[in-house]
Design a protein around this motif. Structure first.
Motif, PDB file in Angstrom:
ATOM      1  N   ASP A   5       6.463   4.587   5.990  1.00 11.32           N
ATOM      2  CA  ASP A   5       6.825   4.610   4.566  1.00 11.32           C
ATOM      3  C   ASP A   5       5.592   4.210   3.773  1.00 11.32           C
ATOM      4  O   ASP A   5       5.236   3.042   3.786  1.00 11.32           O
ATOM      5  CB  ASP A   5       7.962   3.616   4.333  1.00 11.32           C
ATOM      6  CG  ASP A   5       8.461   3.620   2.892  1.00 11.32           C
ATOM      7  OD1 ASP A   5       8.179   4.588   2.170  1.00 11.32           O
ATOM      8  OD2 ASP A   5       9.114   2.641   2.502  1.00 11.32           O
ATOM      9  N   THR A  50      12.858   3.917   1.039  1.00 13.88           N
ATOM     10  CA  THR A  50      12.580   2.651   1.717  1.00 13.88           C
ATOM     11  C   THR A  50      13.861   2.052   2.283  1.00 13.88           C
ATOM     12  O   THR A  50      13.871   1.514   3.392  1.00 13.88           O
ATOM     13  CB  THR A  50      11.891   1.686   0.731  1.00 13.88           C
ATOM     14  OG1 THR A  50      10.677   2.303   0.292  1.00 13.88           O
ATOM     15  CG2 THR A  50      11.575   0.351   1.376  1.00 13.88           C
ATOM     16  N   GLU A 103       2.798   0.937   0.244  1.00 21.14           N
ATOM     17  CA  GLU A 103       3.985   0.612  -0.559  1.00 21.14           C
ATOM     18  C   GLU A 103       3.830  -0.776  -1.175  1.00 21.14           C
ATOM     19  O   GLU A 103       2.888  -1.489  -0.898  1.00 21.14           O
ATOM     20  CB  GLU A 103       5.233   0.692   0.308  1.00 21.14           C
ATOM     21  CG  GLU A 103       5.521   2.100   0.789  1.00 21.14           C
ATOM     22  CD  GLU A 103       5.801   3.071  -0.352  1.00 21.14           C
ATOM     23  OE1 GLU A 103       6.860   2.955  -0.986  1.00 21.14           O
ATOM     24  OE2 GLU A 103       4.954   3.934  -0.629  1.00 21.14           O
ATOM     25  N   ARG A 104       4.803  -1.151  -1.983  1.00 22.74           N
ATOM     26  CA  ARG A 104       4.699  -2.410  -2.715  1.00 22.74           C
ATOM     27  C   ARG A 104       4.767  -3.616  -1.778  1.00 22.74           C
ATOM     28  O   ARG A 104       5.557  -3.650  -0.847  1.00 22.74           O
ATOM     29  CB  ARG A 104       5.839  -2.508  -3.738  1.00 22.74           C
ATOM     30  CG  ARG A 104       5.707  -1.534  -4.886  1.00 22.74           C
ATOM     31  CD  ARG A 104       6.833  -1.710  -5.878  1.00 22.74           C
ATOM     32  NE  ARG A 104       8.104  -1.257  -5.350  1.00 22.74           N
ATOM     33  CZ  ARG A 104       8.511   0.015  -5.392  1.00 22.74           C
ATOM     34  NH1 ARG A 104       7.747   0.936  -5.930  1.00 22.74           N
ATOM     35  NH2 ARG A 104       9.672   0.370  -4.893  1.00 22.74           N
ATOM     36  N   GLU A 121       8.145  -5.422  -1.218  1.00 20.58           N
ATOM     37  CA  GLU A 121       9.109  -4.815  -0.292  1.00 20.58           C
ATOM     38  C   GLU A 121       8.821  -5.257   1.132  1.00 20.58           C
ATOM     39  O   GLU A 121       9.735  -5.527   1.909  1.00 20.58           O
ATOM     40  CB  GLU A 121       9.021  -3.292  -0.365  1.00 20.58           C
ATOM     41  CG  GLU A 121       9.614  -2.722  -1.624  1.00 20.58           C
ATOM     42  CD  GLU A 121       9.584  -1.200  -1.627  1.00 20.58           C
ATOM     43  OE1 GLU A 121      10.245  -0.636  -2.503  1.00 20.58           O
ATOM     44  OE2 GLU A 121       8.914  -0.579  -0.772  1.00 20.58           O
TER      45      GLU A 121
HETATM   46 MG   LIG Z   1       9.931   2.984  -1.382  1.00 18.79          MG
END
Ligand SMILES: [Mg+2]
Ligand SMILES: Nc1ncnc2c1ncn2[C@@H]1O[C@H](COP(=O)(O)OP(=O)(O)OP(=O)(O)O)[C@@H](O)[C@H]1O
Length: 605
Positions: free
Chosen positions: A349, A259, A281-282, A285
């Motif tokens: 990502d 990331t 993804e989270r 982030e």
């Molecule tokens: Mg990542």
């Protein structure tokens, strides 16, 4: 996305629902790929298979509460993106619905399920036309006049959007015709800017147009990339470059820096436009990215970086089917900017989360699974995605060239690169940036492993580097890679016999390799000075490190001990040179290179 509104509606009913997969009956005339509305809340779905009288639908929203017998409506159109002014600076979900207003409230990133817990925000909520809330207006300056004959892809005029002159195009799927009217002025997305006379009548022209996200947009011809995408990252630009219009894959186990690499590229690469897809993804982030972007300034234009960026977020807490669409939406938006004649970086990502979405949906369909449960078509789906990158002469006049450079992160479970998504991606991408867990544990960042990584385009890019960076770039690059390979061999020997048993010449190579790793390859993504460097500074630093190697060899050849030579003041400076700032860094590095090459003179004897 905007399914057509004006067709007669065919209604069926829900026969069965399992998570994001719904079976419906009674949908005569349905076609695969067609968008449907499911249930009373009119959840957005897409037909992915037709099995006799049963339509299998993948639903892009949370299906909890959906009942057997609920209505299903055909729309007659495939899943489409709206492409036009207002995309830049916006954040969308995988269905091109704007998330930023919710994000400002700090809501969508933390709530489970859809972007919002407010039922009014799901189902019915239609794609926003870019920033085009119904009221946003842009000033259109035409570059053609009524009477002109236009072809698909022709530039009709421009809209100033931040630093960009956003070109307004004749949609690629429109037929050629004569402009009956084209007027400058201030328009919303729904107001016609002109009208095209075609054989069978007339069609209104707008600032933007729809495009089915699963269909690659046509180009006039494809070209081989010959120029790098400059990333500002030394390990990429100097050792493993990616072509403008090329593809790269970054596999890396948990926490190895995928990331951070993608976000560094989003900030510092010299693309005109960045499309960033945060896929599975989270949420925090993406929240950080959103928070940091408006503050960052594009070094080239002086405008906020967000002005050249489109963010697509399908965080891990959002419905899985929309995650599958998010990648397609991202590449469609990238193609749209390419068609304007721009260089686009598409950063995804992570493609593994996308592949997992395919697997989950495939599982619900009770398909025969392939390797590790992924559907058998994983490879062809990935290929279709990577093939949409590239450099091209685009459709329409005036003639122009555009490119999409695609960088996909891959998250192999357990960091095992033999798993199917890494293997399939590796076959497709021209550049391979393998993140190494050992380097990450040792806090060597970016943790790009030099033994596994490669860049197939190096030979094709070499002439550009020779002219634009330095005549000796290819030679220095090869030297650096050799030195790292040599270090690996020597370290194996040291393991067996100890460092003291090595001849001085080999110890010099070990020390030079260490300098290369610590003073050159490591690059702190969060250091305001070192986060990105121009090519001349990168090259000067590489050259200085290699010159130091030569200087060390010469010094010990003349009887200076290695310890004394390593102690020299100029080597100390070289070790700290990564932190240098100012406009004259390249010049100072070149001076330093001359000094380190001449260590003999300086080292005490
Ligand atoms: Mg990542
Ligand atoms: N270039 C860098 N400079 C400094 N620190 C870095 C760099 N790259 C990675 N890191 C450190 O490593 C941590 C993990 O990086 P990152 O979140 O990018 O990993 P990831 O591979 O995306 O992980 P995940 O598998 O969880 O998605 C970062 O929070 C940061 O502390």
């Amino acid at each position: 996305m905007t399914p057509a509104d004006d067709l007669p509606v065919t209604r069926g009913i829900v026969a069965r629902a399992a998570g994001p997969v719904v079976h419906a009956t009674g949908l005569a005339g349905a076609s695969v790929g067609e968008v449907v509305h499911v249930g009373a809340r009119r959840l957005l779905g897409e037909i992915i298979a037709l099995d006799g009288a049963v339509a299998v639908i993948q639903v892009y929203e949370e299906t909890a509460g959906l009942e057997v017998g609920a209505p299903v409506e055909l729309t007659g159109a495939p899943l489409r993106a709206w492409l036009g002014p207002g995309l830049l600076g916006a954040t969308f979900d995988g269905l091109e619905r704007r998330l930023d207003r919710l994000a400002e409230a700090g809501r969508w990133l933390i709530l489970p399920g859809m972007g919002s817990s407010d039922p009014a925000d799901v189902g019915e909520s239609r794609p926003s036309r870019g920033a085009a809330t119904a009221t946003a207006r842009w000033t259109f300056e035409p570059s053609l006049e009524a009477g002109a004959v236009v072809q698909p892809g022709d530039v009709l005029g421009v809209v100033a959007e931040g630093p960009l002159r956003h070109r307004i195009l004749v949609p690629p799927d429109m037929t050629a015709g004569r402009l009956a009217r084209l007027d400058g002025g201030r328009y919303t997305a729904d107001e016609a800017i002109g009208r095209l006379e075609v054989d069978d009548g007339g069609r209104d022209l707008f600032l933007g147009h729809d495009w089915p996200i699963r269909w690659p947009r046509p180009v006039r011809s494809r070209r081989l990339p010959e120029q790098p995408l400059v990333t500002g990252q030394r390990v990429f630009d100097m050792l493993f470059p990616i072509a403008r219009g090329g593809t790269a894959v970054i596999p890396g186990g948990f926490g190895t820096g995928k990331t951070v690499v993608e976000q560094s590229l989003a900030r510092w690469s010299d693309a005109d436009i960045v499309v960033y897809v945060g896929c599975g993804e989270r949420g925090n982030e993406m929240a950080e990215l959103l928070a940091s972007f408006p503050k960052l300034v594009d070094p080239r234009s002086g405008a906020p970086l967000l002005d050249r960026t489109v963010l697509i977020a399908n965080t891990s807490n959002m419905p899985v089917a929309a995650r599958e669409a998010s990648i397609q939406l991202g590449v469609t938006i990238a193609e749209y900017f390419r068609d304007q004649g721009l260089h686009v970086a598409l950063l995804a990502d992570s493609t593994s989360r996308w592949a997992e979405a395919l697997r989950e949906i495939g599982g619900r369909l009770e398909e025969l699974p392939g390797e590790e449960g992924f559907p058998a078509y994983l490879g062809s789906r990935l290929a279709a995605f990577y093939e949409r990158a590239g450099r091209a002469d685009v459709l329409g006049m005036p003639e122009r060239e555009g490119s999409i450079t695609l960088v996909g992160a891959v998250s192999p479970p357990g960091g095992d690169f033999s798993e199917p998504v890494t293997q399939a991606s590796l076959r497709l991408a021209g550049t391979f940036w393998a993140l190494d867990a050992d380097l990450a544990h040792a806090r060597h960042f970016p943790a790009v492993g030099w033994t596994l990584s490669y860049a197939l385009a190096v030979d094709r890019l070499a002439p550009w580097y020779r002219e634009m960076v330095h005549p000796a770039w290819a030679e220095r690059r090869a030297k650096a890679i050799d030195l790292l390979a040599r270090e690996k061999q020597l370290l194996d020997i040291v393991q067996l016999v100890g460092a003291d048993a090595l001849p001085d010449g080999d110890r010099v190579d070990l020390e030079t390799a260490r300098l290369l790793r610590e003073a050159f390859l490591q690059q702190h993504a969060f250091d305001p000075v070192d986060a990105a460097r121009p090519l001349d500074v990168q090259f000067a630093l590489l050259d200085a490190v290699l010159a130091a190697g030569a200087g060390l060899h010469a010094a010990i050849d003349r009887g200076v001990t290695l310890e004394q030579a390593l102690d020299s003041e100029v080597l100390g400076e070289l070790r700290r040179a990564r932190a240098w700032s100012g406009d004259d860094v390249a010049e100072r590095l070149r001076a330093l290179a001359a000094q380190v090459a001449d260590l003999v003179a300086e080292a005490p004897s």
